[in-house]
Design an enzyme around this catalytic site. Structure first.
Site, short mmCIF file in Angstrom:
data_model
loop_
_atom_site.label_atom_id
_atom_site.label_comp_id
_atom_site.label_asym_id
_atom_site.label_seq_id
_atom_site.Cartn_x
_atom_site.Cartn_y
_atom_site.Cartn_z
N THR A 38 -2.79 5.71 -4.28
CA THR A 38 -1.83 6.79 -3.55
C THR A 38 -0.10 5.97 -4.63
O THR A 38 0.14 7.58 -5.06
CB THR A 38 -1.54 6.48 -1.92
OG1 THR A 38 -1.51 4.99 -1.75
CG2 THR A 38 -2.80 6.65 -1.45
N THR A 39 0.17 4.65 -5.46
CA THR A 39 0.72 4.83 -5.82
C THR A 39 0.70 5.55 -6.87
O THR A 39 1.60 6.37 -7.72
CB THR A 39 1.42 3.25 -6.02
OG1 THR A 39 1.08 2.65 -4.27
CG2 THR A 39 2.58 3.05 -6.43
N ASP A 87 0.30 -1.22 0.06
CA ASP A 87 -0.07 -0.07 -0.07
C ASP A 87 1.38 1.16 0.37
O ASP A 87 1.73 1.64 0.94
CB ASP A 87 -1.09 0.28 1.49
CG ASP A 87 -1.83 0.75 1.59
OD1 ASP A 87 -1.96 1.50 -0.04
OD2 ASP A 87 -1.90 1.86 2.49
N ASP A 128 -8.80 0.56 1.52
CA ASP A 128 -9.09 1.55 -0.04
C ASP A 128 -10.02 0.82 -0.98
O ASP A 128 -10.82 1.90 -1.64
CB ASP A 128 -7.40 0.61 -0.47
CG ASP A 128 -6.43 0.85 -0.20
OD1 ASP A 128 -6.45 1.91 1.00
OD2 ASP A 128 -5.27 0.69 -0.44
#
Length: 545
Positions: free
Chosen positions: A92-93, A59, A385
């Site tokens: 997010t990545t 994550d 998520d």
């Protein structure tokens, strides 16, 4: 470097190209760190902190949050991930990898003597155009379309530790989010409680249509199971209050002492009588319950728990329809909540109270199971998520295809847009378009495929067939229609990721002067990262950085 006689000795100064190069390098290092975790075939990272605690995750935001990063420019990029997590819950990545690639492309333009202001202006134009294009690419989806919502949840879970149970988890997540949607179509994610317990398989994860309270009955004499429950929620102690001011009571006669004790007992008995009179057979108290009061409650057959968290009290009120009362005298039948079943059960050796079978629960609980603590933590992150993306989809009603298809479509449209720009900004818009292709390229690399070959195939599918959903299926290695495969994401994930990546990049590119205090442990030989502690290491693991 430091200006003699102007800045103190422990200050370092980087100007112009040096400052830009240093900031870009720091941002790119952060992006490279999480890049290998992107997509269903992404790898995990093991993070060890100063105390030796271990976190294994892929994550993006968790990795960046747990890393010991000291460089100010790197911290700015970590903020991108945190914002993405807060606003959307996923992607997010993607946001950080796109930001890193935008910085790399900007560096190439700076090397060609394109002024940073021109690059920033071009990036702003491209980001604005990208937002418009994304809205035109997006498809409408109904809040009641459970099949699409399940696919979105599965897309989010795929590639994380919970992947083997993704079908079951996706169903649970969609049911949980659907339960807490309010009249305006908004989702309050705080009303979905996530409780974690080890000692079972991920497949044993369940949704409780009510609230799971991590407390036990205050007395073993109380009933363990109550059906057709009438629930009272109290925000006051069932104890004898101390006097408001310092007081001294002098008793000279032993009989008076007995009277005093009996009076206290009567007060507690009256409190319990008030609760019983309201019709309640289950009691949750936010504060303490006196030992004697526990005895009286048990005699009346009332199940009670004390020192319940405020957040749990709020969820119980939402789930059962009860009102939280601050004075026992005000408690009436109208303030009680309903639940079909309230039962104390043992989960992994811990007693917990299940409040289930609520008629219209506006708060639910997900009991996440796993074999070890590390597995559970990673499953909980995946679930968090997925809850975020399903909530976004219900609120916005717009989705886009995954698998790198949206980025390739945007990239091609932005190149067309760049043709109509006459100034040097055209170069920056083109660079922005090229940078977006880092997503399909990274997905291919992480799956062990030829990134260039895949990218060419995806571009061809978009250009010749006009298929805006064509993307990479990392499991087959082929270019396929992502919408048909059910690989879809909420529009907000993409808009937020691209917007925040562009804005953070623009901010870093505007910096041409860095004045920083040197750390005492840092010497003059710290290279480009001088005086800022570098990128930080992992505590207790010397020689790893």
């Amino acid at each position: 470097m430091a200006q003699p006689g102007v800045l103190p000795e422990n200050m370092k100064r980087y100007m112009g190209r040096d400052a830009q190069r240093m900031n870009i390098l720091a941002g790119r290092i952060i992006a490279e760190t999480v890049r290998s975790t992107l997509g269903p075939k992404g790898m995990d990272k093991m993070l060890v902190d100063d105390l030796g605690d271990v976190v294994v995750t892929n994550d993006g935001v968790t990795i960046l949050r747990e890393m010991s990063v000291e460089h100010p420019a790197a911290k700015m990029l970590i903020e991108v991930a945190k914002t993405q997590e807060k606003e959307v819950g996923d992607g997010t990545t993607t946001a950080v990898v796109v930001a890193g690639e935008l910085l790399r492309k900007a560096e190439e333009l700076l090397d060609q003597n394109v002024h940073p202001t021109i690059v920033v202006k071009g990036y702003q134009m491209a980001a604005q155009k990208a937002q418009e294009l994304l809205k035109s690419i997006a498809c409408e989806v109904g809040a009641q379309d459970k099949e699409i919502l399940t696919k979105i949840a599965m897309t989010s879970i795929t590639g994380k530790g919970a992947e083997k149970a993704k079908e079951k988890l996706a169903d649970i997540i969609v049911d949980a989010v659907s339960a807490v949607v309010d009249e305006e179509g908004k989702v309050d994610k705080d009303l979905i409680k996530i409780e974690k317990k080890s000692g079972a398989s991920i497949d044993d994860t369940e949704l409780i249509k009510g609230v799971l309270v991590d407390k036990e009955r205050v007395s073993a004499q109380m009933p363990k199971k109550v059906t057709d429950s009438k629930i009272a929620l109290l925000n006051c102690a069932i104890e004898i209050k101390e006097t408001e001011t310092d007081a001294e009571i002098r008793i000279t006669d032993p009989a008076k002492l007995m009277e005093f004790i009996e009076q206290e007992e009567k007060m507690l008995k009256d409190m319990v009588a008030e609760i019983k009179a309201s019709g309640a057979n289950v009691l949750f108290c936010q504060k303490g319950i006196d030992d004697l009061a526990q005895h009286y409650l048990a005699k009346e057959g009332i199940m009670a728990a004390r020192r319940v968290k405020k957040s749990d009290m709020e969820k119980l009120a939402k789930a059962t329809g009860a009102n939280v009362i601050t004075n026992i005298k005000d408690l009436s039948a109208e303030d009680l909540g309903d639940a079909g079943l309230v039962e104390e059960r043992k989960i992994s050796g811990d007693s917990m109270i299940f409040v289930e079978e609520c008629k219209h629960p506006k708060a639910v609980t997900m009991l996440i199971r796993g074999t070890t603590e590390h597995v559970i933590e990673e499953v909980a992150r995946a679930v968090d998520d997925a809850v975020g993306v399903v909530a976004c989809t219900i609120e916005d009603g717009r989705i886009v295809a995954g698998g790198g298809s949206t980025e390739v479509e945007l990239s091609m449209k932005l190149r067309e847009y760049a043709e109509g720009i006459s100034g040097r900004e055209q170069l920056a818009v083109r660079a922005f378009a090229d940078a977006l292709e880092v997503i399909p390229r990274t997905l291919a690399e992480n799956a062990g495929l030829d990134a260039i070959e895949i990218l060419v195939k995806v571009r061809a599918a978009h250009a010749s067939n006009g298929n805006k959903c064509a993307g990479l299926n990392v499991f087959t290695g082929e270019v396929e229609d992502m919408c048909d495969n059910g690989v879809v994401e909420p529009l907000r994930v993409k808009t937020q990721a691209i917007q925040s990546a562009a804005e953070s990049t623009e901010m870093l590119l505007r910096i041409d002067d860095v004045i920083a205090a040197e750390k005492l442990r840092g010497g003059p030989d710290m290279g480009d990262m001088g005086g800022m502690g570098g990128m930080g290491g992992m505590g207790g693991m010397p020689g790893m950085m």
